[in-house]
Design a protein around this motif. Structure first.
Motif, PDB file in Angstrom:
ATOM      1  N   ALA A  79     -10.993  -6.102 -16.620  1.00  0.00           N
ATOM      2  CA  ALA A  79     -10.711  -5.003 -16.083  1.00  0.00           C
ATOM      3  C   ALA A  79     -11.438  -3.656 -16.146  1.00  0.00           C
ATOM      4  CB  ALA A  79      -9.194  -4.601 -16.499  1.00  0.00           C
ATOM      5  N   LEU A  80     -11.338  -2.898 -15.301  1.00  0.00           N
ATOM      6  CA  LEU A  80     -12.416  -1.787 -15.311  1.00  0.00           C
ATOM      7  C   LEU A  80     -11.424  -0.462 -15.020  1.00  0.00           C
ATOM      8  CD1 LEU A  80     -15.256  -2.832 -12.828  1.00  0.00           C
ATOM      9  CD2 LEU A  80     -15.296  -2.661 -15.330  1.00  0.00           C
ATOM     10  N   SER A  81     -11.917   0.454 -15.423  1.00  0.00           N
ATOM     11  CA  SER A  81     -11.297   1.929 -15.135  1.00  0.00           C
ATOM     12  C   SER A  81     -12.402   3.030 -14.771  1.00  0.00           C
ATOM     13  CB  SER A  81     -10.398   2.109 -16.141  1.00  0.00           C
ATOM     14  OG  SER A  81     -10.924   2.503 -17.131  1.00  0.00           O
ATOM     15  N   ASP A  82     -11.815   4.287 -14.311  1.00  0.00           N
ATOM     16  CA  ASP A  82     -12.581   5.171 -14.206  1.00  0.00           C
ATOM     17  C   ASP A  82     -13.282   5.703 -15.453  1.00  0.00           C
ATOM     18  OD1 ASP A  82     -12.278   5.054 -11.369  1.00  0.00           O
ATOM     19  OD2 ASP A  82     -10.542   6.750 -11.350  1.00  0.00           O
ATOM     20  N   THR A  83     -12.752   5.436 -16.571  1.00  0.00           N
ATOM     21  CA  THR A  83     -13.509   5.910 -17.749  1.00  0.00           C
ATOM     22  C   THR A  83     -14.599   4.922 -18.117  1.00  0.00           C
ATOM     23  OG1 THR A  83     -12.137   4.213 -19.153  1.00  0.00           O
ATOM     24  CG2 THR A  83     -11.341   6.391 -18.655  1.00  0.00           C
ATOM     25  N   SER A  84     -14.843   3.958 -17.159  1.00  0.00           N
ATOM     26  CA  SER A  84     -16.108   3.103 -17.519  1.00  0.00           C
ATOM     27  C   SER A  84     -17.235   3.680 -16.639  1.00  0.00           C
ATOM     28  CB  SER A  84     -15.807   1.868 -16.827  1.00  0.00           C
ATOM     29  OG  SER A  84     -14.585   1.043 -17.320  1.00  0.00           O
ATOM     30  N   LEU A  85     -16.839   4.957 -15.783  1.00  0.00           N
ATOM     31  CA  LEU A  85     -17.864   5.335 -15.168  1.00  0.00           C
ATOM     32  C   LEU A  85     -18.467   6.707 -15.719  1.00  0.00           C
ATOM     33  CD1 LEU A  85     -16.100   5.500 -11.642  1.00  0.00           C
ATOM     34  CD2 LEU A  85     -17.917   4.229 -12.293  1.00  0.00           C
ATOM     35  N   ILE A 130     -22.064   6.151 -11.953  1.00  0.00           N
ATOM     36  CA  ILE A 130     -22.814   4.913 -12.417  1.00  0.00           C
ATOM     37  C   ILE A 130     -21.982   4.232 -13.384  1.00  0.00           C
ATOM     38  CG2 ILE A 130     -24.170   5.779 -14.472  1.00  0.00           C
ATOM     39  CD1 ILE A 130     -26.521   3.883 -13.529  1.00  0.00           C
ATOM     40  N   LEU A 131     -21.946   2.819 -13.149  1.00  0.00           N
ATOM     41  CA  LEU A 131     -21.245   1.956 -13.963  1.00  0.00           C
ATOM     42  C   LEU A 131     -22.387   1.055 -14.875  1.00  0.00           C
ATOM     43  CD1 LEU A 131     -18.704   0.169 -15.144  1.00  0.00           C
ATOM     44  CD2 LEU A 131     -18.958  -1.085 -12.758  1.00  0.00           C
ATOM     45  N   VAL A 132     -22.395   0.968 -15.887  1.00  0.00           N
ATOM     46  CA  VAL A 132     -23.434   0.237 -16.673  1.00  0.00           C
ATOM     47  C   VAL A 132     -22.748  -0.796 -17.700  1.00  0.00           C
ATOM     48  CG1 VAL A 132     -25.157   0.513 -18.485  1.00  0.00           C
ATOM     49  CG2 VAL A 132     -24.665   2.363 -16.871  1.00  0.00           C
ATOM     50  N   VAL A 133     -23.066  -1.969 -17.331  1.00  0.00           N
ATOM     51  CA  VAL A 133     -22.367  -3.185 -17.898  1.00  0.00           C
ATOM     52  C   VAL A 133     -23.378  -3.950 -18.915  1.00  0.00           C
ATOM     53  CG1 VAL A 133     -20.948  -5.185 -18.149  1.00  0.00           C
ATOM     54  CG2 VAL A 133     -20.562  -3.459 -16.284  1.00  0.00           C
ATOM     55  N   ASP A 134     -22.949  -4.056 -20.385  1.00  0.00           N
ATOM     56  CA  ASP A 134     -23.977  -4.550 -21.439  1.00  0.00           C
ATOM     57  C   ASP A 134     -23.311  -6.027 -21.528  1.00  0.00           C
ATOM     58  OD1 ASP A 134     -25.407  -5.509 -23.197  1.00  0.00           O
ATOM     59  OD2 ASP A 134     -24.938  -3.794 -24.824  1.00  0.00           O
ATOM     60  N   VAL A 135     -23.892  -6.889 -20.964  1.00  0.00           N
ATOM     61  CA  VAL A 135     -23.276  -8.312 -21.152  1.00  0.00           C
ATOM     62  C   VAL A 135     -24.378  -9.175 -22.180  1.00  0.00           C
ATOM     63  CG1 VAL A 135     -22.714 -10.230 -19.903  1.00  0.00           C
ATOM     64  CG2 VAL A 135     -22.697  -8.147 -18.685  1.00  0.00           C
ATOM     65  N   SER A 136     -24.054  -9.615 -23.171  1.00  0.00           N
ATOM     66  CA  SER A 136     -24.512 -10.425 -24.179  1.00  0.00           C
ATOM     67  C   SER A 136     -23.758 -11.566 -24.556  1.00  0.00           C
ATOM     68  CB  SER A 136     -25.167  -9.445 -25.236  1.00  0.00           C
ATOM     69  OG  SER A 136     -23.951  -8.753 -26.028  1.00  0.00           O
ATOM     70  N   ALA A 137     -24.534 -12.313 -25.173  1.00  0.00           N
ATOM     71  CA  ALA A 137     -24.018 -13.695 -25.815  1.00  0.00           C
ATOM     72  C   ALA A 137     -22.981 -13.353 -27.226  1.00  0.00           C
ATOM     73  CB  ALA A 137     -24.683 -14.722 -26.013  1.00  0.00           C
ATOM     74  N   GLU A 138     -22.152 -14.014 -27.290  1.00  0.00           N
ATOM     75  CA  GLU A 138     -21.086 -13.747 -28.458  1.00  0.00           C
ATOM     76  C   GLU A 138     -22.154 -13.779 -29.733  1.00  0.00           C
ATOM     77  OE1 GLU A 138     -17.919 -12.388 -30.309  1.00  0.00           O
ATOM     78  OE2 GLU A 138     -17.668 -13.422 -28.080  1.00  0.00           O
ATOM     79  N   GLY A 139     -22.194 -12.830 -30.751  1.00  0.00           N
ATOM     80  CA  GLY A 139     -22.945 -12.811 -31.950  1.00  0.00           C
ATOM     81  C   GLY A 139     -24.474 -12.571 -31.783  1.00  0.00           C
ATOM     82  N   PHE A 186     -21.431   9.117 -22.744  1.00  0.00           N
ATOM     83  CA  PHE A 186     -21.844   7.623 -22.127  1.00  0.00           C
ATOM     84  C   PHE A 186     -21.616   6.544 -22.919  1.00  0.00           C
ATOM     85  CE2 PHE A 186     -25.097   4.667 -21.413  1.00  0.00           C
ATOM     86  CZ  PHE A 186     -24.750   4.129 -20.665  1.00  0.00           C
ATOM     87  N   HIS A 187     -21.024   5.619 -22.579  1.00  0.00           N
ATOM     88  CA  HIS A 187     -20.724   4.370 -23.285  1.00  0.00           C
ATOM     89  C   HIS A 187     -20.736   3.367 -22.159  1.00  0.00           C
ATOM     90  CE1 HIS A 187     -20.206   6.727 -26.710  1.00  0.00           C
ATOM     91  NE2 HIS A 187     -19.196   7.332 -25.988  1.00  0.00           N
ATOM     92  N   PRO A 188     -21.948   2.398 -22.313  1.00  0.00           N
ATOM     93  CA  PRO A 188     -21.648   1.096 -21.418  1.00  0.00           C
ATOM     94  C   PRO A 188     -20.426   0.228 -21.664  1.00  0.00           C
ATOM     95  CG  PRO A 188     -23.344   0.562 -22.994  1.00  0.00           C
ATOM     96  CD  PRO A 188     -22.913   2.156 -23.336  1.00  0.00           C
ATOM     97  N   VAL A 189     -19.944  -0.355 -20.596  1.00  0.00           N
ATOM     98  CA  VAL A 189     -18.921  -1.268 -20.845  1.00  0.00           C
ATOM     99  C   VAL A 189     -19.796  -2.665 -21.519  1.00  0.00           C
ATOM    100  CG1 VAL A 189     -17.467  -2.934 -19.789  1.00  0.00           C
ATOM    101  CG2 VAL A 189     -17.790  -0.511 -18.898  1.00  0.00           C
ATOM    102  N   GLN A 190     -19.071  -3.003 -22.631  1.00  0.00           N
ATOM    103  CA  GLN A 190     -19.723  -4.295 -23.620  1.00  0.00           C
ATOM    104  C   GLN A 190     -18.760  -5.306 -23.290  1.00  0.00           C
ATOM    105  OE1 GLN A 190     -21.859  -3.549 -26.145  1.00  0.00           O
ATOM    106  NE2 GLN A 190     -22.342  -1.696 -25.414  1.00  0.00           N
ATOM    107  N   VAL A 191     -19.592  -6.514 -22.694  1.00  0.00           N
ATOM    108  CA  VAL A 191     -19.059  -7.923 -22.442  1.00  0.00           C
ATOM    109  C   VAL A 191     -19.670  -8.804 -23.446  1.00  0.00           C
ATOM    110  CG1 VAL A 191     -18.402  -9.446 -20.907  1.00  0.00           C
ATOM    111  CG2 VAL A 191     -18.292  -6.839 -20.297  1.00  0.00           C
ATOM    112  N   LYS A 192     -18.964  -9.540 -24.063  1.00  0.00           N
ATOM    113  CA  LYS A 192     -19.509 -10.753 -24.831  1.00  0.00           C
ATOM    114  C   LYS A 192     -19.190 -12.217 -24.118  1.00  0.00           C
ATOM    115  CE  LYS A 192     -21.410  -8.489 -28.309  1.00  0.00           C
ATOM    116  NZ  LYS A 192     -22.724  -8.415 -28.492  1.00  0.00           N
ATOM    117  N   LEU A 193     -20.066 -12.828 -23.664  1.00  0.00           N
ATOM    118  CA  LEU A 193     -19.799 -14.187 -23.197  1.00  0.00           C
ATOM    119  C   LEU A 193     -19.813 -15.283 -24.016  1.00  0.00           C
ATOM    120  CD1 LEU A 193     -21.913 -13.838 -19.776  1.00  0.00           C
ATOM    121  CD2 LEU A 193     -19.558 -13.170 -20.075  1.00  0.00           C
TER     122      LEU A 193
END
Length: 184
Positions: free
Chosen positions: A146-152, A34-43, A174-181
């Motif tokens: 960019a993603l990698s297998d360590t994201s899984l 499973i790929l889990v991506v946590d997308v939130s706004a900057e701040g 387990f650590h979700p991929v963190q993305v700030k928009l």
């Protein structure tokens, strides 16, 4: 006497083997990650709803998959979905009750975006788009990461305890991929 006891033992053993029910433990997510991506706004730490997260290959092209649409196979882009608020799948997983990962709530993924896959992410990218504008907290800039297998995170291994529930505590490794928009 000893021969009679052996015969009796074999008779009872055969009876139990023939009439007993064997239940093998089977993971419905064999070889899946499973790929889990946590997308939130900057701040902010709240997950942004209604985003489009599309898997891209190493050249930036959309990765397509064939999906059955009810009457034919159709090429569609591989997209992540937001983890549902509750599990809508119930019962045994079989041909009459197939498992659709997007109907299963992965408790550890919270309200983040998920993708269940059996493929590698080597060289893959993730395009994050806000197509509905201000309806989901603001109009955010399109971002590619960019993603990698360590994201899984593996769903079926001896060290994976996600299916035991929250009472077993946090998942190891387990650590979700963190993305700030940022806003446009």
């Amino acid at each position: 006497m000893l021969t009679e006891m052996k015969s009796l033992f074999l008779l009872f053993s055969s009876f139990f083997l023939l009439t007993g029910t064997v239940h093998a433990q089977h993971c419905p997510f064999d070889y899946a990650h499973i790929l889990v991506v946590d997308v939130s706004a900057e701040g902010d730490s709240i997950s942004i709803p209604n985003l489009h997260l599309t898997l891209l290959d190493s050249t930036g092209e959309t990765v397509m998959t064939e999906r059955w649409t009810g009457d034919r196979w159709e090429a569609q882009p591989i997209q992540l979905w937001q983890n549902p608020s509750s599990t809508t799948h119930s019962g045994l997983i079989d041909n009459n009750n197939p498992m659709n990962p997007w109907t299963i709530r992965f408790w550890f993924a919270e309200d983040n975006y998920v993708l269940v896959t059996g493929h590698t992410l080597k060289g893959a990218q993730l395009k994050i788009e806000d197509l509905d504008g201000k309806e989901n907290q603001g109009a955010f800039s399109t971002t590619t990461i960019a993603l990698s297998d360590t994201s899984l995170y593996s769903l079926c291994t001896g060290r994976s305890n996600w299916d035991r529930g929250e009472e077993w505590g946090p998942l190891k490794d387990f650590h979700p991929v963190q993305v700030k928009l940022t806003l446009d």
